[in-house]
Design a protein around this motif. Sequence first.
Motif, PDB file in Angstrom:
ATOM      1  N   SER A   1       0.802  -1.221   0.000  1.00  0.00           N
ATOM      2  CA  SER A   1       0.000   0.000   0.000  1.00  0.00           C
ATOM      3  C   SER A   1       0.835   1.271   0.000  1.00  0.00           C
ATOM      4  N   VAL A   2       2.150   1.138   0.218  1.00  0.00           N
ATOM      5  CA  VAL A   2       2.998   2.328   0.317  1.00  0.00           C
ATOM      6  C   VAL A   2       2.971   3.187  -0.943  1.00  0.00           C
ATOM      7  N   PHE A   3       2.764   2.561  -2.106  1.00  0.00           N
ATOM      8  CA  PHE A   3       2.718   3.313  -3.354  1.00  0.00           C
ATOM      9  C   PHE A   3       1.291   3.445  -3.878  1.00  0.00           C
ATOM     10  N   GLY A   4       0.359   3.476  -2.949  1.00  0.00           N
ATOM     11  CA  GLY A   4      -1.035   3.615  -3.345  1.00  0.00           C
ATOM     12  C   GLY A   4      -1.303   4.887  -4.115  1.00  0.00           C
ATOM     13  N   PHE A   5      -0.532   5.948  -3.839  1.00  0.00           N
ATOM     14  CA  PHE A   5      -0.726   7.229  -4.531  1.00  0.00           C
ATOM     15  C   PHE A   5      -0.360   7.135  -6.002  1.00  0.00           C
ATOM     16  N   VAL A   6       0.367   6.073  -6.396  1.00  0.00           N
ATOM     17  CA  VAL A   6       0.702   5.849  -7.802  1.00  0.00           C
ATOM     18  C   VAL A   6      -0.235   4.824  -8.413  1.00  0.00           C
ATOM     19  N   GLY A   7      -0.403   3.717  -7.733  1.00  0.00           N
ATOM     20  CA  GLY A   7      -1.074   2.572  -8.342  1.00  0.00           C
ATOM     21  C   GLY A   7      -2.545   2.412  -8.055  1.00  0.00           C
ATOM     22  N   ALA A   8      -3.139   3.302  -7.257  1.00  0.00           N
ATOM     23  CA  ALA A   8      -4.514   3.110  -6.812  1.00  0.00           C
ATOM     24  C   ALA A   8      -5.502   2.933  -7.959  1.00  0.00           C
TER      25      ALA A   8
ATOM     26  N   ASP B   1      21.204   1.939   1.757  1.00  0.00           N
ATOM     27  CA  ASP B   1      20.512   3.225   1.674  1.00  0.00           C
ATOM     28  C   ASP B   1      19.009   3.048   1.891  1.00  0.00           C
ATOM     29  N   ALA B   2      18.390   4.018   2.535  1.00  0.00           N
ATOM     30  CA  ALA B   2      16.936   4.003   2.720  1.00  0.00           C
ATOM     31  C   ALA B   2      16.255   4.361   1.401  1.00  0.00           C
ATOM     32  N   VAL B   3      15.360   3.507   0.962  1.00  0.00           N
ATOM     33  CA  VAL B   3      14.667   3.737  -0.303  1.00  0.00           C
ATOM     34  C   VAL B   3      13.703   4.915  -0.192  1.00  0.00           C
ATOM     35  N   SER B   4      13.336   5.287   1.028  1.00  0.00           N
ATOM     36  CA  SER B   4      12.412   6.408   1.210  1.00  0.00           C
ATOM     37  C   SER B   4      12.942   7.683   0.559  1.00  0.00           C
ATOM     38  N   HIS B   5      14.256   7.928   0.673  1.00  0.00           N
ATOM     39  CA  HIS B   5      14.840   9.136   0.075  1.00  0.00           C
ATOM     40  C   HIS B   5      14.793   9.071  -1.450  1.00  0.00           C
TER      41      HIS B   5
ATOM     42  N   TRP C   1      -1.960  19.353  -1.956  1.00  0.00           N
ATOM     43  CA  TRP C   1      -1.235  19.249  -0.685  1.00  0.00           C
ATOM     44  C   TRP C   1      -1.571  17.959   0.053  1.00  0.00           C
ATOM     45  N   PHE C   2      -2.841  17.598   0.106  1.00  0.00           N
ATOM     46  CA  PHE C   2      -3.270  16.428   0.886  1.00  0.00           C
ATOM     47  C   PHE C   2      -2.634  15.144   0.365  1.00  0.00           C
ATOM     48  N   ILE C   3      -2.649  14.957  -0.960  1.00  0.00           N
ATOM     49  CA  ILE C   3      -2.054  13.755  -1.549  1.00  0.00           C
ATOM     50  C   ILE C   3      -0.544  13.754  -1.346  1.00  0.00           C
ATOM     51  N   LYS C   4       0.084  14.916  -1.510  1.00  0.00           N
ATOM     52  CA  LYS C   4       1.535  15.011  -1.306  1.00  0.00           C
ATOM     53  C   LYS C   4       1.915  14.608   0.119  1.00  0.00           C
ATOM     54  N   LYS C   5       1.156  15.090   1.085  1.00  0.00           N
ATOM     55  CA  LYS C   5       1.444  14.783   2.478  1.00  0.00           C
ATOM     56  C   LYS C   5       1.328  13.288   2.727  1.00  0.00           C
ATOM     57  N   GLY C   6       0.257  12.679   2.223  1.00  0.00           N
ATOM     58  CA  GLY C   6       0.063  11.244   2.402  1.00  0.00           C
ATOM     59  C   GLY C   6       1.148  10.435   1.716  1.00  0.00           C
ATOM     60  N   ALA C   7       1.570  10.880   0.539  1.00  0.00           N
ATOM     61  CA  ALA C   7       2.612  10.171  -0.205  1.00  0.00           C
ATOM     62  C   ALA C   7       3.929  10.183   0.556  1.00  0.00           C
TER      63      ALA C   7
ATOM     64  N   LEU D   1       4.419  10.591   3.779  1.00  0.00           N
ATOM     65  CA  LEU D   1       4.315   9.774   4.986  1.00  0.00           C
ATOM     66  C   LEU D   1       4.440   8.297   4.645  1.00  0.00           C
ATOM     67  N   ALA D   2       3.797   7.870   3.548  1.00  0.00           N
ATOM     68  CA  ALA D   2       3.861   6.471   3.136  1.00  0.00           C
ATOM     69  C   ALA D   2       5.278   6.060   2.763  1.00  0.00           C
ATOM     70  N   MET D   3       5.999   6.952   2.097  1.00  0.00           N
ATOM     71  CA  MET D   3       7.346   6.617   1.633  1.00  0.00           C
ATOM     72  C   MET D   3       8.351   6.459   2.772  1.00  0.00           C
ATOM     73  N   TYR D   4       8.051   7.056   3.926  1.00  0.00           N
ATOM     74  CA  TYR D   4       8.949   6.898   5.077  1.00  0.00           C
ATOM     75  C   TYR D   4       9.049   5.447   5.531  1.00  0.00           C
ATOM     76  N   THR D   5       8.054   4.623   5.174  1.00  0.00           N
ATOM     77  CA  THR D   5       8.037   3.230   5.634  1.00  0.00           C
ATOM     78  C   THR D   5       8.838   2.292   4.732  1.00  0.00           C
TER      79      THR D   5
END
Length: 209
Positions: A38-45, A127-131, A147-153, A155-159
């Motif tokens: 689900s981490v890349f849900g903002f791309v693949g949803a 290396d952390a893939v989040s960066h 802004w809302f989608i960017k913020k969620g994206a 946060l998801a990428m930090y995992t």
Amino acid sequence: MEIVSVHFEKCLETDGVDMGLYIAAYRELERFFELMGSVFGFVGADIKDKLEILHQHHKSPLECHGYLSIKTMMEYETALPERLEPARSSSASHALPSASRTLLRLHRALEFIMLFMDGLIAARDDDAVSHVAQDAYRDSLARYHGWFIKKGAHLAMYTLPTKLTLMEKISKHSYGEVEGIARRMTAAMKPVYVRTEDLYSEFKLHDLP
């Protein structure tokens, strides 16, 4: 990942970018996102829905001649501006959203995928893939998100885990083989992306809402 490379490589055997092969390649990329979770849900949803729209256009007995390639699609839809509308409801056969609009969203996502894979290949094992993901997102999809989608994206990428952990997760092959396959996949995507980008410029369709 190997099948993605094969389909994208064959896409350019016709100058206009073969639509059927593009769809087939993207269906395999959809599986890649499923592996990522689900981490890349903002791309693949909504990739599945967009691919189904393109598939219906491509296979339509009434319109398939206009959707053999990305170039013929743009020629066909720009010839009659109403075909560029988000959705057409004059008849059941014309109720699908514009293929050019639909593909534009996938095209933008492909830029993110390329930048992400480039960064992943260049990264060190620990290396952390989040960066990597955040840099790729900033330089591609973030331009089109609120802004809302960017913020969620972000946060998801930090995992996201380290490069080594991720590469082992997304393929059954050994680590060394996965990196080689990733390089081939990225190399196959780039000319397809560039050609599609050129077509959107040629037909002045980059700003479709």
